[in-house]
Write an enzyme that holds these catalytic residues in place. Structure first.
Site, mmCIF file in Angstrom:
data_model
loop_
_atom_site.group_PDB
_atom_site.id
_atom_site.type_symbol
_atom_site.label_atom_id
_atom_site.label_comp_id
_atom_site.label_asym_id
_atom_site.label_seq_id
_atom_site.Cartn_x
_atom_site.Cartn_y
_atom_site.Cartn_z
ATOM 1 N N SER A 32 39.539 41.986 49.395
ATOM 2 C CA SER A 32 39.910 42.880 48.295
ATOM 3 C C SER A 32 40.660 42.933 47.320
ATOM 4 C CB SER A 32 40.242 44.235 49.683
ATOM 5 O OG SER A 32 41.369 43.657 50.041
ATOM 6 N N LYS A 39 45.948 51.380 52.813
ATOM 7 C CA LYS A 39 46.477 50.923 51.906
ATOM 8 C C LYS A 39 47.366 52.115 51.108
ATOM 9 C CE LYS A 39 43.200 47.261 51.854
ATOM 10 N NZ LYS A 39 42.119 46.363 51.481
#
Length: 371
Positions: free
Chosen positions: A264, A309
């Site tokens: 990611s 996140k």
């Protein structure tokens, strides 16, 4: 004993029993929480995250932070109290254990898989960044793995560059399977390859590997129920390899970041490389964080743990968050105060948005919505 006292004692015993049960009874859930963020333009553990040599680089200020998620280990089992607390807490998410560790995957297996994905994401980040800057990158088809006990064992090796099969040039990994399966099992197939050591030396020197040697392999019949990276199936010919791609970069780019896994961070690595290779600041001194996988063509893909996140990025001080298009709806549903989501589909989208952020012309930034 007075009835009121007996009632209180019984209640206390029940409460103690419930507390013990809550601690001792394990539930099949795991927890995700915000992990650390790392500025790809800065240092980690005393050394630059992005190290480029053999090409002029430029100073870069501001932040282009990659974001991470912490997860409980594969062997850890939450008790009822921990699960309930996690469900109620805003800065953590409780998910079924199989979501993080499917099919009984061990923590060691998960760590290895994440490390491989992280390594691949670094390669794709480099390719995407250089392509965005119109810097040529040589790409070649290579032997990715060799199946143990297969006809190719001890003849082909991981990292060998496949130039041709039976004299026909190979341009994509899929070409290898198509050319091999033109044969019947038991027939010979000839690979033109550049050995892995020769290819590695050429890559270190920043040039494309040259030359080649021919290796003849007798094909075998593919297992009836599975393939091995080539087109499997009954009476199909195989040699027992998986083909992949490798790249030769015109200069050295190293990404130094330990204890991080998964794919990611690809987008943020690409942007960091672009910033260091171009004059001026990509960020304009702003604090930008983000996430997203990236492929060689610069397409940004979705990731897991987006809400965690976002929390980690805002806690670190981010004001803007580059969000993969496919994650936009879930991100928009729970965005921390003070954080602006910026929707991205490609590396080109991201660089255009960074220009708007840098110049302060943010009214036209592509945004995320819950719809």
């Amino acid at each position: 004993m007075p009835r009121s006292t007996a009632t209180m004692l019984a209640s206390a015993l029940v409460l103690i029993a419930l507390l013990c049960a809550g601690v001792l009874i394990k539930v099949p859930y795991s927890e995700m929480s915000p992990g650390p963020t790392v500025n790809t333009l800065g240092d980690a553990r005393g050394e630059p995250v992005l190290q480029i040599s053999g090409r002029k680089t430029y100073p870069a200020s501001g932040h282009l932070n990659m974001t991470t998620v912490r997860v409980t280990g594969a062997d850890y089992r939450m008790n009822i109290f921990e699960a309930v607390y996690g469900w109620l807490a805003h800065d953590s998410v409780v998910v079924p254990h199989d979501t993080l560790y499917p099919d009984g995957k061990t923590e060691e297996q998960s760590t290895q898989e994440n490390a491989e994905e992280f390594s691949q994401s670094q390669e794709s980040a480099k390719v995407a960044a250089l392509k965005e800057l119109d810097i040529p990158v040589a790409t070649q088809v290579v032997v990715s793995t060799v199946v143990k006990g297969s006809p190719a064992e001890d003849k082909l090796h991981a990292g060998d560059v496949i130039k041709a099969v039976d004299g026909t040039a190979v341009k994509e990994p899929g070409d290898v399977a198509k050319l091999v399966t033109k044969h019947q099992p038991g027939e010979d197939v000839t690979f033109t390859i550049i050995p892995a050591k020769t290819a590695a030396a050429a890559e270190k020197a920043g040039r494309a590997p040259e030359g080649g040697e021919e290796i003849t392999i007798r094909t075998a019949k593919a297992p009836a129920a599975e393939g091995d990276g080539e087109e499997g199936g009954k009476d199909r010919a195989i040699v027992g390899i998986r083909a992949g791609t490798d790249h030769t970069f015109p200069f050295e780019i190293d990404i130094k970041l330990a204890d991080v896994g998964g794919p990611s961070a690809g987008l943020m690595f690409s942007l960091g490389i672009i910033d260091k290779l171009t004059p001026g600041d990509l960020t304009g001194g702003k604090f930008v964080a983000g996430t997203g996988t990236i492929d060689d063509a610069g397409t940004v893909g979705p990731i897991g743990g987006i809400t965690m996140k976002l929390v980690g990025a805002r806690n670190a001080g981010a004001r803007y968050f580059l969000t993969p298009d496919d994650n936009c709806a879930s991100a928009a549903a729970d965005t921390p105060d003070g954080l602006t989501l910026v929707r991205v589909k490609t590396i080109e989208d991201a660089t255009k948005s960074m220009e708007q952020i840098r110049t302060g012309k943010t009214a036209g930034l592509p945004s995320c919505s819950t719809g």
